[in-house]
Design an enzyme around this catalytic site. Structure first.
Site, PDB file in Angstrom:
ATOM      1  N   PRO A   1     -24.471 -25.765  40.502  1.00  0.00           N
ATOM      2  CG  PRO A   1     -22.510 -24.515  40.586  1.00  0.00           C
ATOM      3  CD  PRO A   1     -23.175 -25.707  41.197  1.00  0.00           C
TER       4      PRO A   1
ATOM      5  CD  GLU B   1     -64.818 -38.182  45.498  1.00  0.00           C
ATOM      6  OE1 GLU B   1     -64.800 -37.656  44.370  1.00  0.00           O
ATOM      7  OE2 GLU B   1     -63.862 -38.840  45.980  1.00  0.00           O
TER       8      GLU B   1
END
Length: 352
Positions: A285, A46
């Site tokens: 895994p 802004e």
């Protein structure tokens, strides 16, 4: 607002731990100012847009992808800057989930006589900052699990050792996912076998922002010479009962144990406290299966290479299949893309 989102996306690799925010100021059907947040500590979107608009901002409409902040942090409140500029209307996509803002920016603007509306392209704005919202709404980062597998769903050759499964295009894509993450996490087994660096080797502009490198090593079993520990910025999570040991360059924090390792929810909660918005998990895994089983995977990045590794090679995941049919997690495919010779799938859990 669509333009403001385009601007916000320019901060994809740089704003962390702040949200990616864009702003457009319009008057009489003409854009008079634009801005986007680049890095934490620098001006917000802004403020940059107001600077570009100058005196023309008085009476204009501001489109911003997140509620203007109302507190003083490393920069002054954006709500105050908008009030001082005399804008007539503010349209923001969503309310800021940060508890120091959480609607107070909107209240301050309205108290100053500025019309405020919310909800425009809210889903798109949220998707750009899913980790920021997750950190404040769920107390943990948005967690991505990255896996690479062969056509027969194997991840490493039966004889062990390091081998590239995915091709160069896939590996370059992983670099981009690393670059947008606040932290990259792996397990002790992966460090012992592959000795990864877990760093970002792509530059976005004149800088490279290196994510926090996180290792789950319950018993502090990894050698301090591992590449993960080179340089600053590594964090090791160990079990409460792990032996005392000094790491050359890594910070060690102790967490509770859970079945088979550390309490992954405690890991995620601690990373949220450390302002990690998006966590990328690159592991073996067993740890991958533990994240999936714990319901901590928000997004699965799966790279599939056109090769076979054989039935004795390491599997994709270690998850228990002893429950009733349908008890294992299921996923929805969000995206399928060709990466050189590979395929990349992006999947999310069905319950999401």
């Amino acid at each position: 607002m669509a333009r403001a989102l385009e601007l916000a996306a320019r901060g994809l690799y740089t704003t962390d731990p702040n949200p990616r925010v864009g702003c457009v100021i319009e008057r009489d059907g003409r854009v008079i100012g634009e801005g986007w947040h680049v890095r934490a500590g620098e001006p917000h979107a802004e403020v940059l847009a107001l600077h570009a608009a100058g005196p023309q901002a008085r009476g204009a409409t501001v489109y911003v992808t997140l509620e203007p902040c109302s507190h003083t942090g490393r920069t002054p409140p954006c709500a105050d800057a908008l009030i001082a500029a005399g804008v007539a209307r503010v349209v923001c996509s969503s309310v800021d989930p940060h508890p120091r803002v959480a609607g107070t920016g909107i209240e301050r603007l309205r108290a100053a006589g500025i019309a405020v509306s919310t909800g425009l392209l809210a889903a798109e704005a949220r998707a750009l900052n899913m980790g920021f919202f997750s950190r404040f709404e769920r107390g943990r980062p948005w967690i991505r699990l990255k896996l690479a597998m062969s056509l027969d769903a194997r991840t490493a050759p039966a004889g062990g050792g390091r081998v590239w499964i995915s091709g160069e295009a896939s590996r370059a894509d992983v670099q981009a996912w690393r670059a947008r993450s606040g932290a990259i996490l792996t397990g002790a087994g992966t460090v012992r076998v592959d000795d990864p660096r877990l760093d970002v080797r792509l530059a976005y502009g004149p800088w490279v922002r290196q994510p926090l490198r996180v290792l789950l090593d319950p018993m502090l079993s990894c050698a301090t010479s591992a590449k993960l520990f080179h340089g600053d910025g590594a964090l090791v999570f160990a079990a409460n009962d792990a032996p005392l040991r000094s790491e050359s360059s890594a910070r060690v924090e102790r967490l509770p144990r859970a079945a088979g390792g550390l309490d992954l929810r405690a890991v995620a909660a601690r990373l949220a406290e450390l302002e990690v918005n998006e966590l990328l998990v690159e592991c073996g895994p067993r740890l991958a299966g533990a994240f999936v089983s714990a319901g901590l995977v928000d997004e699965l990045l799966l790279y599939i290479a056109p090769m076979l590794l054989g039935a004795d090679a390491a599997p994709l995941l270690h998850v228990s299949g002893m429950g009733p049919p349908g008890s294992l997690p299921a996923f929805d495919i969000q995206d399928v893309r060709r990466m050189g010779e590979d395929l990349r799938l992006i999947l999310i859990p069905k319950h999401s």
